[in-house]
Design an enzyme around this catalytic site. Structure first.
Site, PDB file in Angstrom:
ATOM      1  N   THR A  15       0.800  -1.224   0.000  1.00 52.54           N
ATOM      2  CA  THR A  15       0.000   0.000   0.000  1.00 52.54           C
ATOM      3  C   THR A  15       0.830   1.270   0.000  1.00 52.54           C
ATOM      4  O   THR A  15       0.485   2.245  -0.672  1.00 52.54           O
ATOM      5  CB  THR A  15      -0.931  -0.003   1.242  1.00 52.54           C
ATOM      6  OG1 THR A  15      -1.846  -1.073   1.091  1.00 52.54           O
ATOM      7  CG2 THR A  15      -1.704   1.281   1.377  1.00 52.54           C
ATOM      8  N   ASP A  60       1.496  -6.764  -4.476  1.00 56.74           N
ATOM      9  CA  ASP A  60       0.649  -6.718  -3.294  1.00 56.74           C
ATOM     10  C   ASP A  60       1.208  -7.856  -2.430  1.00 56.74           C
ATOM     11  O   ASP A  60       1.477  -8.945  -2.953  1.00 56.74           O
ATOM     12  CB  ASP A  60      -0.808  -7.009  -3.690  1.00 56.74           C
ATOM     13  CG  ASP A  60      -1.741  -6.900  -2.501  1.00 56.74           C
ATOM     14  OD1 ASP A  60      -2.594  -6.013  -2.508  1.00 56.74           O
ATOM     15  OD2 ASP A  60      -1.628  -7.732  -1.563  1.00 56.74           O
ATOM     16  N   SER A  61       1.381  -7.646  -1.150  1.00 48.89           N
ATOM     17  CA  SER A  61       2.126  -8.654  -0.371  1.00 48.89           C
ATOM     18  C   SER A  61       1.390  -9.978  -0.260  1.00 48.89           C
ATOM     19  O   SER A  61       1.982 -10.978   0.145  1.00 48.89           O
ATOM     20  CB  SER A  61       2.499  -8.113   1.005  1.00 48.89           C
ATOM     21  OG  SER A  61       1.398  -8.128   1.875  1.00 48.89           O
ATOM     22  N   SER A  62       0.119 -10.020  -0.635  1.00 48.96           N
ATOM     23  CA  SER A  62      -0.546 -11.325  -0.618  1.00 48.96           C
ATOM     24  C   SER A  62       0.023 -12.239  -1.710  1.00 48.96           C
ATOM     25  O   SER A  62      -0.221 -13.449  -1.697  1.00 48.96           O
ATOM     26  CB  SER A  62      -2.067 -11.187  -0.734  1.00 48.96           C
ATOM     27  OG  SER A  62      -2.402 -10.149  -1.600  1.00 48.96           O
ATOM     28  N   THR A  92       1.369  -4.688   4.178  1.00 53.75           N
ATOM     29  CA  THR A  92       1.190  -5.093   5.573  1.00 53.75           C
ATOM     30  C   THR A  92       0.642  -6.511   5.711  1.00 53.75           C
ATOM     31  O   THR A  92       0.871  -7.169   6.718  1.00 53.75           O
ATOM     32  CB  THR A  92       0.217  -4.133   6.297  1.00 53.75           C
ATOM     33  OG1 THR A  92      -1.023  -4.120   5.601  1.00 53.75           O
ATOM     34  CG2 THR A  92       0.782  -2.731   6.382  1.00 53.75           C
ATOM     35  N   ASP A  93      -0.073  -6.984   4.687  1.00 51.61           N
ATOM     36  CA  ASP A  93      -0.786  -8.260   4.846  1.00 51.61           C
ATOM     37  C   ASP A  93       0.135  -9.421   5.208  1.00 51.61           C
ATOM     38  O   ASP A  93      -0.210 -10.252   6.037  1.00 51.61           O
ATOM     39  CB  ASP A  93      -1.578  -8.599   3.570  1.00 51.61           C
ATOM     40  CG  ASP A  93      -2.790  -7.690   3.402  1.00 51.61           C
ATOM     41  OD1 ASP A  93      -3.207  -7.067   4.394  1.00 51.61           O
ATOM     42  OD2 ASP A  93      -3.307  -7.593   2.274  1.00 51.61           O
ATOM     43  N   GLN A 274      -4.058 -20.654  18.696  1.00 48.37           N
ATOM     44  CA  GLN A 274      -4.874 -19.651  18.004  1.00 48.37           C
ATOM     45  C   GLN A 274      -4.922 -18.343  18.782  1.00 48.37           C
ATOM     46  O   GLN A 274      -5.345 -17.317  18.259  1.00 48.37           O
ATOM     47  CB  GLN A 274      -6.310 -20.177  17.820  1.00 48.37           C
ATOM     48  CG  GLN A 274      -6.372 -21.342  16.868  1.00 48.37           C
ATOM     49  CD  GLN A 274      -7.770 -21.952  16.755  1.00 48.37           C
ATOM     50  OE1 GLN A 274      -8.763 -21.356  17.165  1.00 48.37           O
ATOM     51  NE2 GLN A 274      -7.832 -23.146  16.186  1.00 48.37           N
ATOM     52  N   CYS A 275      -4.507 -18.381  20.057  1.00 47.51           N
ATOM     53  CA  CYS A 275      -4.494 -17.153  20.856  1.00 47.51           C
ATOM     54  C   CYS A 275      -3.266 -16.329  20.465  1.00 47.51           C
ATOM     55  O   CYS A 275      -2.164 -16.868  20.414  1.00 47.51           O
ATOM     56  CB  CYS A 275      -4.394 -17.464  22.341  1.00 47.51           C
ATOM     57  SG  CYS A 275      -5.711 -18.509  22.940  1.00 47.51           S
TER      58      CYS A 275
HETATM   59  N1  ASP Z   1      -2.839  -5.591   0.367  1.00 48.70           N
HETATM   60  C1  ASP Z   1      -1.780  -4.730   0.798  1.00 48.70           C
HETATM   61  C2  ASP Z   1      -0.502  -5.511   0.832  1.00 48.70           C
HETATM   62  O1  ASP Z   1      -0.274  -6.256   1.763  1.00 48.70           O
HETATM   63  C3  ASP Z   1      -2.108  -4.160   2.136  1.00 48.70           C
HETATM   64  C4  ASP Z   1      -1.084  -3.214   2.684  1.00 48.70           C
HETATM   65  O2  ASP Z   1      -0.018  -2.998   2.191  1.00 48.70           O
HETATM   66  O3  ASP Z   1      -1.403  -2.612   3.727  1.00 48.70           O
HETATM   67  O4  ASP Z   1       0.281  -5.422  -0.068  1.00 48.70           O
END
Ligand code: ASP
Length: 339
Positions: A15, A60-62, A92-93, A274-275
Site C-alpha cells: 500500500t 501486493d504482499s498477498s 502489511t498483509d 490460536q491465541c
Molecule cells: N494488500 C496490501 C498488501 O499487503 C495491504 C497493505 O499494504 O497494507 O500489499
C-alpha cells in the site's frame, strides 16, 4: 559535519507506494519514487542518506512467495557492506511472514533490517507512510538493532515476533509475546534488554526451498479424516493452530493416528496456539498430551508466521526430520521463549 549514515530502501510493493487505479489500489513501477521526491524532509541531514532499490515485479504482499523472500534477502546480502542499514517497504498483509523468513535467511546479521509499510498510500493526504518511512530510516541508520525488525506506528518489534493485529487501524502490528524493541514518541526509546546481540561471525545467506508447508486451524466439529491425505503424503511441515495451550477437539482420537503416520512419512507437525498471546504447553491438558506422544512438537509462543518460516528454513538446510523436530523447539533467532 556529522558523518551521515547510509541506508538502502528496498521497495517491494504494498500500500505505501500504491496508486489508485480503476480496479483499486495497485503497485505501479516508478510511482513510489515520484511520491518520495515530493517529501523534502527526506533530504534533511538528520535523516540518513538513502538510495532506493525497486524490486520487480512490485507486488501486493498477498502475492509474496518463498522466491521473493529469497530475492529480498539476496539484495541485502549483496549490498551488505555498502550500507549501515536496510529498510524494506512491504505490504502489511504478509509483512510478518516476510520479516520472519528474513530473520532465518539472513544468518549472522548485525545491521538493522527494518520492515515497514503503511495502511494508507504515501500519495494520500492522511498517509501513515511518511512517519513509518522516516522513523524506519532513522532506526536503520542508528544501528542499535542488529536484527530483522518491523516498525509500525510508534512500535519497533522483533520481526519474527510481530503479527498483523488490525486490517484498518493505523496501529496495525504488535508482538504480544515479546516486548517492543523500541517505543517511539517524542524520542526513540530503545528497549536495550529486549534487543538481540548482533552477530560478529559475518553474514551468510540461507535461502529457503519451496517445500510444501501447510497450516491447519482446528475448530469445533473439525473432521480430521478430510485432511488425512494431505497431512500424511503431501506436506513436509504442518503448523497445527490449536485452541489455547495446545488443545484439540475429540481428545485427539481422530488426529493422533494421522500425526503418527505423517511423522513416519517425514512430516513435522508444530503445534501453535490460536491465541495471539501466551504459549503452547503440550501435556498441560489431557487433550494435548497425546499430540506430543504422536511426534508433534511444541511451537511454544511462536507466531504462526514464525513457525511457517522456521519450517521452510529447517527443511531447506539439509538436516533430517529428527533434527528438524529438535530445532523447532529451540530458540534460533529469538522467535520463541524457552521455558
Ligand atoms: N494488500 C496490501 C498488501 O499487503 C495491504 C497493505 O499494504 O497494507 O500489499
Amino acid at each position: 559535519m556529522k558523518n551521515r549514515k547510509k541506508v538502502l530502501i528496498i521497495y517491494t510493493g504494498g500500500t505505501i507506494g500504491m496508486k489508485k487505479t480503476d480496479k483499486g489500489y495497485a503497485p505501479v513501477s516508478g510511482f513510489f519514487k515520484e511520491a518520495l521526491s515530493r517529501i523534502d524532509d527526506l533530504a534533511r541531514d538528520d535523516v540518513p542518506l538513502w538510495e532506493l532499490y525497486e524490486m520487480s515485479p512490485l507486488l501486493d504482499s498477498s502475492d509474496m512467495t518463498v522466491s521473493e523472500w529469497n530475492s529480498i534477502a539476496e539484495v541485502i546480502y549483496n549490498s551488505y557492506s555498502d550500507y549501515d542499514g536496510f529498510v524494506v517497504l512491504h505490504g502489511t498483509d504478509t509483512m510478518a511472514y516476510t520479516a520472519s523468513a528474513l530473520s532465518f535467511i539472513l544468518d549472522g546479521l548485525d545491521k538493522p533490517v527494518v520492515l515497514t509499510g503503511s495502511q494508507i498510500p504515501l500519495s494520500e493526504v492522511r498517509s501513515d507512510g511518511r512517519d513509518n518511512l522516516i522513523t524506519s530510516l532513522i532506526i536503520a541508520g542508528d544501528g542499535v538493532v542488529g536484527e530483522v525488525c518491523l516498525y509500525f506506528s510508534g512500535k519497533l518489534l522483533r520481526g519474527n515476533r510481530a503479527t498483523k493485529m488490525s486490517a484498518d487501524d493505523l496501529v496495525a502490528f504488535d508482538s504480544p509475546n515479546y516486548p517492543h524493541l523500541a517505543d517511539v514518541g517524542i524520542t526513540i526509546k530503545y528497549n536495550y534488554s529486549a534487543i538481540a546481540e548482533g552477530s560478529d561471525g559475518g553474514i551468510s545467506l540461507k535461502p529457503l526451498s519451496n517445500v510444501p508447508i501447510g497450516v491447519l486451524k482446528v475448530f469445533p466439529g473439525i473432521q480430521f479424516s478430510l485432511f488425512e491425505s494431505i497431512m500424511t503424503d503431501k506436506l513436509s511441515g504442518i503448523v497445527l493452530e490449536t485452541f489455547g495451550a495446545g488443545n484439540i477437539p475429540g481428545g485427539g482420537g481422530e488426529l493422533i493416528p494421522i500425526i503418527k503416520r505423517a511423522f513416519s512419512c517425514g512430516s513435522v507437525v508444530a503445534v501453535c496456539s490460536q491465541c495471539p498471546s501466551g504459549t503452547v504447553s503440550l501435556g498441560a491438558y489431557e487433550t494435548s498430551s497425546a499430540l506430543k506422544g504422536a511426534g508433534a512438537v511444541s511451537g511454544a509462543d511462536m507466531t504462526t508466521e514464525a513457525a511457517v518460516a522456521k519450517l521452510y528454513y529447517l527443511f531447506s538446510i539439509g538436516i533430517d526430520k529428527s533434527e528438524i523436530k529438535e530445532r523447532m523447539e529451540q530458540n534460533l533467532r529469538g522467535e520463541l521463549t524457552l521455558i
